[in-house]
Design a protein around this motif. Sequence first.
Motif, PDB file in Angstrom:
ATOM      1  N   SER A 187      50.613  40.857  34.239  1.00 46.03           N
ATOM      2  CA  SER A 187      51.795  41.221  35.029  1.00 46.03           C
ATOM      3  C   SER A 187      52.162  40.181  36.093  1.00 46.03           C
ATOM      4  O   SER A 187      53.317  40.092  36.506  1.00 46.03           O
ATOM      5  CB  SER A 187      51.570  42.584  35.698  1.00 46.03           C
ATOM      6  OG  SER A 187      50.472  42.497  36.589  1.00 46.03           O
ATOM      7  N   GLN A 188      51.170  39.405  36.536  1.00 53.84           N
ATOM      8  CA  GLN A 188      51.438  38.436  37.607  1.00 53.84           C
ATOM      9  C   GLN A 188      51.551  37.002  37.080  1.00 53.84           C
ATOM     10  O   GLN A 188      51.661  36.052  37.862  1.00 53.84           O
ATOM     11  CB  GLN A 188      50.296  38.468  38.640  1.00 53.84           C
ATOM     12  CG  GLN A 188      49.927  39.851  39.108  1.00 53.84           C
ATOM     13  CD  GLN A 188      51.058  40.532  39.836  1.00 53.84           C
ATOM     14  OE1 GLN A 188      51.607  39.979  40.786  1.00 53.84           O
ATOM     15  NE2 GLN A 188      51.434  41.718  39.380  1.00 53.84           N
ATOM     16  N   ARG A 190      49.104  35.320  35.939  1.00 56.95           N
ATOM     17  CA  ARG A 190      47.943  34.591  36.447  1.00 56.95           C
ATOM     18  C   ARG A 190      46.923  34.223  35.353  1.00 56.95           C
ATOM     19  O   ARG A 190      45.987  33.454  35.617  1.00 56.95           O
ATOM     20  CB  ARG A 190      47.221  35.440  37.504  1.00 56.95           C
ATOM     21  CG  ARG A 190      47.936  35.494  38.848  1.00 56.95           C
ATOM     22  CD  ARG A 190      47.205  36.447  39.806  1.00 56.95           C
ATOM     23  NE  ARG A 190      47.547  36.191  41.184  1.00 56.95           N
ATOM     24  CZ  ARG A 190      47.025  36.838  42.225  1.00 56.95           C
ATOM     25  NH1 ARG A 190      46.130  37.787  42.036  1.00 56.95           N
ATOM     26  NH2 ARG A 190      47.377  36.533  43.457  1.00 56.95           N
ATOM     27  N   TYR A 331      42.434  40.743  40.017  1.00 53.94           N
ATOM     28  CA  TYR A 331      43.177  39.476  40.182  1.00 53.94           C
ATOM     29  C   TYR A 331      44.390  39.468  39.241  1.00 53.94           C
ATOM     30  O   TYR A 331      45.524  39.179  39.652  1.00 53.94           O
ATOM     31  CB  TYR A 331      42.248  38.291  39.886  1.00 53.94           C
ATOM     32  CG  TYR A 331      42.939  36.960  39.999  1.00 53.94           C
ATOM     33  CD1 TYR A 331      43.249  36.416  41.247  1.00 53.94           C
ATOM     34  CD2 TYR A 331      43.322  36.251  38.854  1.00 53.94           C
ATOM     35  CE1 TYR A 331      43.912  35.209  41.361  1.00 53.94           C
ATOM     36  CE2 TYR A 331      43.985  35.041  38.955  1.00 53.94           C
ATOM     37  CZ  TYR A 331      44.278  34.522  40.210  1.00 53.94           C
ATOM     38  OH  TYR A 331      44.945  33.324  40.322  1.00 53.94           O
ATOM     39  N   GLN A 333      45.883  41.961  37.906  1.00 57.92           N
ATOM     40  CA  GLN A 333      46.856  43.024  38.207  1.00 57.92           C
ATOM     41  C   GLN A 333      47.579  42.818  39.544  1.00 57.92           C
ATOM     42  O   GLN A 333      48.408  43.636  39.935  1.00 57.92           O
ATOM     43  CB  GLN A 333      46.155  44.396  38.199  1.00 57.92           C
ATOM     44  CG  GLN A 333      45.699  44.797  36.788  1.00 57.92           C
ATOM     45  CD  GLN A 333      44.956  46.132  36.770  1.00 57.92           C
ATOM     46  OE1 GLN A 333      44.410  46.560  37.789  1.00 57.92           O
ATOM     47  NE2 GLN A 333      44.914  46.771  35.607  1.00 57.92           N
ATOM     48  N   GLY A 334      47.199  41.757  40.278  1.00 54.60           N
ATOM     49  CA  GLY A 334      47.923  41.467  41.528  1.00 54.60           C
ATOM     50  C   GLY A 334      47.250  42.016  42.780  1.00 54.60           C
ATOM     51  O   GLY A 334      47.935  42.347  43.749  1.00 54.60           O
ATOM     52  N   ASP A 335      45.902  42.124  42.759  1.00 52.83           N
ATOM     53  CA  ASP A 335      45.134  42.505  43.960  1.00 52.83           C
ATOM     54  C   ASP A 335      45.564  43.869  44.483  1.00 52.83           C
ATOM     55  O   ASP A 335      45.930  44.024  45.652  1.00 52.83           O
ATOM     56  CB  ASP A 335      45.302  41.437  45.069  1.00 52.83           C
ATOM     57  CG  ASP A 335      45.022  40.037  44.550  1.00 52.83           C
ATOM     58  OD1 ASP A 335      44.055  39.881  43.780  1.00 52.83           O
ATOM     59  OD2 ASP A 335      45.779  39.107  44.891  1.00 52.83           O
ATOM     60  N   ASP A 343      45.076  34.571  48.587  1.00 53.91           N
ATOM     61  CA  ASP A 343      45.587  34.733  47.223  1.00 53.91           C
ATOM     62  C   ASP A 343      44.525  34.776  46.119  1.00 53.91           C
ATOM     63  O   ASP A 343      44.605  35.581  45.207  1.00 53.91           O
ATOM     64  CB  ASP A 343      46.546  33.575  46.907  1.00 53.91           C
ATOM     65  CG  ASP A 343      47.977  34.028  47.097  1.00 53.91           C
ATOM     66  OD1 ASP A 343      48.164  35.161  47.608  1.00 53.91           O
ATOM     67  OD2 ASP A 343      48.892  33.247  46.756  1.00 53.91           O
TER      68      ASP A 343
END
Length: 374
Positions: A187-188, A190, A331, A333-335, A343
């Motif tokens: 989703s991010q 990353r 990580y 999933q955006g923390d 970050d």
Amino acid sequence: MEHKDLSPEEFAHIQDIVAAFNIYGDVVAAAPYGSGHINDTFVVNMSLGGKPVRYLFQRINNDIFKDVPGLMSNVQRCCDHIQARLQREKVSDASRRSLTVIPTKDGSAYHIDDQQKFWRCYIFIEDAVGYDIIENEKQAFVAANAFANFQKYITDLPGERLGETIPDFHNTIKRFETLKAAIAEDSQGRAKDVQEEIEWALAHEGLAHTLLDLRDAGDIPERITHNDTKLNNVLLDNATDEAMCVIDLDTLMPGLSLYDFGDLIRTSTSPVAEDEKDPSKVHMQMNMYKAVVSGFLESGRDFMNDCEIENMPIGAQTITFETGIRFLTDYLQGDVYFKTKYDDHNIVRCRTQFALVKSMEAQIDEMRAVALVK
Ligand code: ADP
Ligand code: GN1
Ligand code: MG
């Protein structure tokens, strides 16, 4: 009045919270406290007729803990049980040796504020701290012994099965499935930056099954366990390093003894912090491993079966792997779960966990030999 790390509004809010609880005295100061990843913790200094006292207040993370009344019922039952035992044994400093929940003025174990947030208050355990990094073998021994004793003291907890405060908390198979879903969703955006970690995790899927297979085969039993036995969740006396009090009881629920042993090894054997940025500094120190095993077994032998004892090294690897994949998932999933300060914080944490699993893999034969020594 001091409130240097709180805004005036936050400080006023804490004063309102304090007023809801069954304590006396005047608020003198309040500040955020501790290094937990989940709850918001505050120390509140009060003056009780001119005498300084402190209380520990927590805003419970109810995004994570969906049933706070159920959670507090587990905590209360367990604290009452242990306190009753300490009172029976006429232990002089019982209020330092087990958490004591302070009720609200209307007798509840928690208070709900005007933002629908849940608060609780504990007696503050003075002159004792939890360590983020292990310093010596004695600390490893006493911490492990305290958590094993804790498990032992609640083997005879009366009443119905404890509620699960986070369902499937240590279900490593489900944790692995969640990781795979997070990779697929990305989703991010990353995932491209952490290909190495992803590949390593996927290649170690077997580790997700070890403990649950033993449980499903009936070889290791369900017990009441703490489930979050990181080193800083036991407070050691400042003067003597004696283990005073097991804290952070939010995940107290049915589990496996090896979850508790495993998380102790994860947090008590590396010479560096969980968020050390250079993973080459991480390794599983065998002297600390031996100290944790002896501390745990000193009480653990009274209730653990041979299969549990034999599989201690597997427990250590599995829980460390599980924590690594939880950090990796968060990580990706955006923390959204663990508190982070920058970050890359979660991926930094993930790397230390994977480095620790690798170090255990390299020493597994020696670890096995330790667990078998009587
Ligand atoms: P989290 O779930 O966020 O880790 P904890 O319950 O572990 O929350 O509390 C956070 C920190 O607050 C602990 O690491 C410890 O330093 C401190 N703490 C918690 N309870 C007490 C207590 N009763 N007395 C003194 N310090 C405490
Ligand atoms: C969290 O609450 P705290 O900081 O003691 C987490 C543990 C993890 C740990 C990793 C309820 O522990 O499961 O192992 O971070 N607690 C919860 O440091 O998820
Ligand atoms: Mg904690």
